[in-house]
Structure formats: structure tokens, C-alpha cells
Design a protein around this motif. Structure first.
Motif, PDB file in Angstrom:
ATOM      1  N   ALA A 100       2.588   7.126   4.315  1.00  0.00           N
ATOM      2  CA  ALA A 100       2.842   5.748   4.721  1.00  0.00           C
ATOM      3  C   ALA A 100       2.370   4.815   3.619  1.00  0.00           C
ATOM      4  O   ALA A 100       1.646   5.214   2.702  1.00  0.00           O
ATOM      5  CB  ALA A 100       2.129   5.424   6.037  1.00  0.00           C
ATOM      6  N   HIS A 101       2.816   3.577   3.700  1.00  0.00           N
ATOM      7  CA  HIS A 101       2.343   2.543   2.783  1.00  0.00           C
ATOM      8  C   HIS A 101       2.058   1.289   3.607  1.00  0.00           C
ATOM      9  O   HIS A 101       2.527   1.162   4.739  1.00  0.00           O
ATOM     10  CB  HIS A 101       3.358   2.254   1.675  1.00  0.00           C
ATOM     11  CG  HIS A 101       4.698   1.831   2.171  1.00  0.00           C
ATOM     12  ND1 HIS A 101       5.709   2.735   2.470  1.00  0.00           N
ATOM     13  CD2 HIS A 101       5.201   0.607   2.446  1.00  0.00           C
ATOM     14  CE1 HIS A 101       6.774   2.075   2.894  1.00  0.00           C
ATOM     15  NE2 HIS A 101       6.500   0.784   2.895  1.00  0.00           N
ATOM     16  N   GLY A 102       1.290   0.377   3.014  1.00  0.00           N
ATOM     17  CA  GLY A 102       0.946  -0.813   3.768  1.00  0.00           C
ATOM     18  C   GLY A 102       0.390  -1.907   2.888  1.00  0.00           C
ATOM     19  O   GLY A 102       0.096  -1.704   1.710  1.00  0.00           O
ATOM     20  N   VAL A 103       0.256  -3.078   3.493  1.00  0.00           N
ATOM     21  CA  VAL A 103      -0.353  -4.237   2.850  1.00  0.00           C
ATOM     22  C   VAL A 103      -1.446  -4.764   3.773  1.00  0.00           C
ATOM     23  O   VAL A 103      -1.232  -4.912   4.982  1.00  0.00           O
ATOM     24  CB  VAL A 103       0.688  -5.341   2.570  1.00  0.00           C
ATOM     25  CG1 VAL A 103       0.008  -6.652   2.233  1.00  0.00           C
ATOM     26  CG2 VAL A 103       1.609  -4.924   1.435  1.00  0.00           C
ATOM     27  N   VAL A 104      -2.626  -5.020   3.203  1.00  0.00           N
ATOM     28  CA  VAL A 104      -3.735  -5.551   3.995  1.00  0.00           C
ATOM     29  C   VAL A 104      -4.420  -6.657   3.206  1.00  0.00           C
ATOM     30  O   VAL A 104      -4.675  -6.522   2.013  1.00  0.00           O
ATOM     31  CB  VAL A 104      -4.740  -4.434   4.382  1.00  0.00           C
ATOM     32  CG1 VAL A 104      -5.298  -3.730   3.175  1.00  0.00           C
ATOM     33  CG2 VAL A 104      -5.854  -4.980   5.255  1.00  0.00           C
ATOM     34  N   TYR A 105      -4.655  -7.791   3.874  1.00  0.00           N
ATOM     35  CA  TYR A 105      -5.365  -8.917   3.259  1.00  0.00           C
ATOM     36  C   TYR A 105      -6.868  -8.640   3.251  1.00  0.00           C
ATOM     37  O   TYR A 105      -7.396  -7.965   4.141  1.00  0.00           O
ATOM     38  CB  TYR A 105      -5.118 -10.195   4.048  1.00  0.00           C
ATOM     39  CG  TYR A 105      -3.827 -10.899   3.757  1.00  0.00           C
ATOM     40  CD1 TYR A 105      -3.830 -12.237   3.357  1.00  0.00           C
ATOM     41  CD2 TYR A 105      -2.596 -10.267   3.896  1.00  0.00           C
ATOM     42  CE1 TYR A 105      -2.646 -12.918   3.106  1.00  0.00           C
ATOM     43  CE2 TYR A 105      -1.407 -10.928   3.645  1.00  0.00           C
ATOM     44  CZ  TYR A 105      -1.441 -12.257   3.247  1.00  0.00           C
ATOM     45  OH  TYR A 105      -0.271 -12.916   2.986  1.00  0.00           O
ATOM     46  N   SER A 106      -7.569  -9.217   2.254  1.00  0.00           N
ATOM     47  CA  SER A 106      -9.016  -9.076   2.186  1.00  0.00           C
ATOM     48  C   SER A 106      -9.619 -10.355   1.619  1.00  0.00           C
ATOM     49  O   SER A 106      -9.201 -10.838   0.573  1.00  0.00           O
ATOM     50  CB  SER A 106      -9.397  -7.881   1.303  1.00  0.00           C
ATOM     51  OG  SER A 106     -10.787  -7.632   1.352  1.00  0.00           O
ATOM     52  N   LYS A 107     -10.590 -10.920   2.347  1.00  0.00           N
ATOM     53  CA  LYS A 107     -11.342 -12.093   1.893  1.00  0.00           C
ATOM     54  C   LYS A 107     -12.764 -11.611   1.607  1.00  0.00           C
ATOM     55  O   LYS A 107     -13.445 -11.114   2.503  1.00  0.00           O
ATOM     56  CB  LYS A 107     -11.345 -13.183   2.966  1.00  0.00           C
ATOM     57  CG  LYS A 107     -11.992 -14.497   2.534  1.00  0.00           C
ATOM     58  CD  LYS A 107     -11.161 -15.199   1.474  1.00  0.00           C
ATOM     59  CE  LYS A 107     -11.694 -16.594   1.177  1.00  0.00           C
ATOM     60  NZ  LYS A 107     -11.369 -17.550   2.262  1.00  0.00           N
ATOM     61  N   ASN A 108     -13.208 -11.769   0.365  1.00  0.00           N
ATOM     62  CA  ASN A 108     -14.434 -11.119  -0.074  1.00  0.00           C
ATOM     63  C   ASN A 108     -15.452 -12.123  -0.623  1.00  0.00           C
ATOM     64  O   ASN A 108     -15.068 -13.155  -1.176  1.00  0.00           O
ATOM     65  CB  ASN A 108     -14.113 -10.095  -1.176  1.00  0.00           C
ATOM     66  CG  ASN A 108     -12.940  -9.214  -0.804  1.00  0.00           C
ATOM     67  OD1 ASN A 108     -12.768  -8.867   0.371  1.00  0.00           O
ATOM     68  ND2 ASN A 108     -12.133  -8.860  -1.769  1.00  0.00           N
TER      69      ASN A 108
END
Length: 223
Positions: A100-108
Motif C-alpha cells: 500500500a501507499h499513503g500520505v500523512v501530514y505531520s506538524k513537528n
């Protein structure tokens, strides 16, 4: 395969089992970025690297979790005295039952020492393009492609170009918009006087491919 009573599975049963497997896979994959964030922020590097495939590529010459652990150890000790990763939007699409593939946001947030002995609090907005693989019944990261929008001291809003602004480095541009042709197309094509046209929606499991306009899988630079 036969049921416990010796009967053969029906088409309906096979479809139901496939749907259950997909739901369980989705839940396990969604846990990966959350586990990634916690283990990284708490510096449990064994827990962290075990989220990746055993033969994960670390550099052009090196593969495996032990090399990934050493690279992380060096990086985290030199660049950060503390971090906090906050996971947001997550889209997952399947290539087949085990990939599978995916996109995930991250605020660091990063507590980052400067060469002069001072410390800056660097905030960052980014997203990951992920590839996932199920190996021996468990899901792992096959790779993570980080795409950055900005990084800057908390008190210095990153207005303008080259929004990646770390202590003791020249500002540079991340790849936050690079995967998505819609970004340049939006700015290059202002609406005319005619009513806006709406394209056909993407198939249910091809949202990311549709947004990428069918471009090949994005590449990641090997360290």
C-alpha cells in the motif's frame, strides 16, 4: 482451503474475508505513523526501527535496521535536544493485499541547539509519502519520503520563499508541493469568465494517483 466443517468457502465468504482483511490492514497501517512519532520523540530507537522492513535501505551502500538505528542515533544527538511529532490527515490506498501507499501530514516541534550555544524552537509543517508492505503477516514502512513546507523558529513566521530555516544553515525550499501538479496548475490557470468545469471523480482507491495525474511513484534520495 476448507472450512472447519469440511465445506468449501463460497464467493460471498471470500469477499467478506477480503473486506475484513482490508479493514484490519487499514487499522494496522494507521498505527504505524503514530508509533513512529512516539518512538522517535521518546528516543526508543529499537521500537522505532522495528517499524521498518528488515531490509530497509539506509544509504546507497547500507541496508537494515541496525544501520538505520545508528544513523538515527547520530542525527538525533547532534541536531535535536527534544522533538514532538503530531500526526494529522492520513490517506491510504492499496496496490495489492500486501502493498500500500499513503500520505500523512505531520506538524513537528524541535528544540534545536545552535553552534553559538544558544537554542531555537523550530516548528515544521510537512507531509510524508509512504510505502507500506506486509511481511510475514505484519505491516511495515517500506520507505518514507518527507516533503517539507516550512521550518522556522517559533517567533519568526516563514513568510516568502525558502521556508526551511534551520539554525546555522542557509534557507532552502522543501518539497511540500512538488508531488502535486495541481499546485502549479492552480496558479498558472486563473479562472476565466465561463463557469468552472469539474473533472470526473477519482476511483475510490485511486485518489492519490488521480491527484498525482498518473505520475510514476515519487523517488527518494538515498543518503
Amino acid at each position: 482451503l476448507l472450512h472447519s466443517d469440511g465445506t468449501e468457502p463460497t464467493m460471498e465468504n471470500e469477499q467478506l474475508l477480503a473486506r475484513i482483511d482490508r479493514l484490519e490492514s487499514l487499522d494496522e497501517i494507521r498505527q504505524l505513523p503514530a508509533k513512529y512519532s512516539l518512538s522517535l520523540d521518546m528516543r526508543d530507537l529499537d521500537a522505532h526501527v522495528n517499524l521498518f522492513a528488515p531490509d530497509i535501505r539506509v544509504s546507497r551502500e547500507k541496508t537494515g535496521r541496525a544501520h538505520l538505528k545508528r544513523w538515527l542515533d547520530d542525527t538525533l544527538r547532534q541536531q535535536f535536544t527534544g522533538t514532538s511529532h503530531h500526526i494529522g490527515n492520513h490517506i491510504i490506498e492499496f496496490d495489492d493485499p500486501d502493498h500500500a501507499h499513503g500520505v500523512v501530514y505531520s506538524k513537528n516541534e524541535h528544540e534545536t541547539p545552535r553552534e553559538d550555544g544558544g537554542i531555537e524552537w523550530v516548528i515544521m509543517q510537512m507531509l510524508y509519502w509512504d510505502n507500506y508492505e506486509r511481511i510475514d503477516g505484519r505491516w511495515y514502512f517500506r520507505r518514507r519520503l518527507p516533503c517539507y513546507w516550512y521550518a522556522t523558529d517559533l517567533n519568526k513566521p516563514p513568510v516568502g520563499d525558502d521556508k526551511m530555516r534551520w539554525p546555522d544553515r542557509e534557507p532552502y525550499s522543501g518539497a511540500y508541493h512538488d508531488l502535486w501538479p495541481s499546485w502549479e496548475s492552480f496558479w498558472d490557470n486563473p479562472p476565466g469568465d465561463n463557469e468552472a468545469e469539474v473533472a470526473a471523480p477519482a476511483p475510490i482507491d485511486e485518489f492519490l494517483n488521480h491527484m498525482r495525474r498518473g505520475a510514476p511513484e515519487p523517488k527518494i534520495r538515498v543518503r
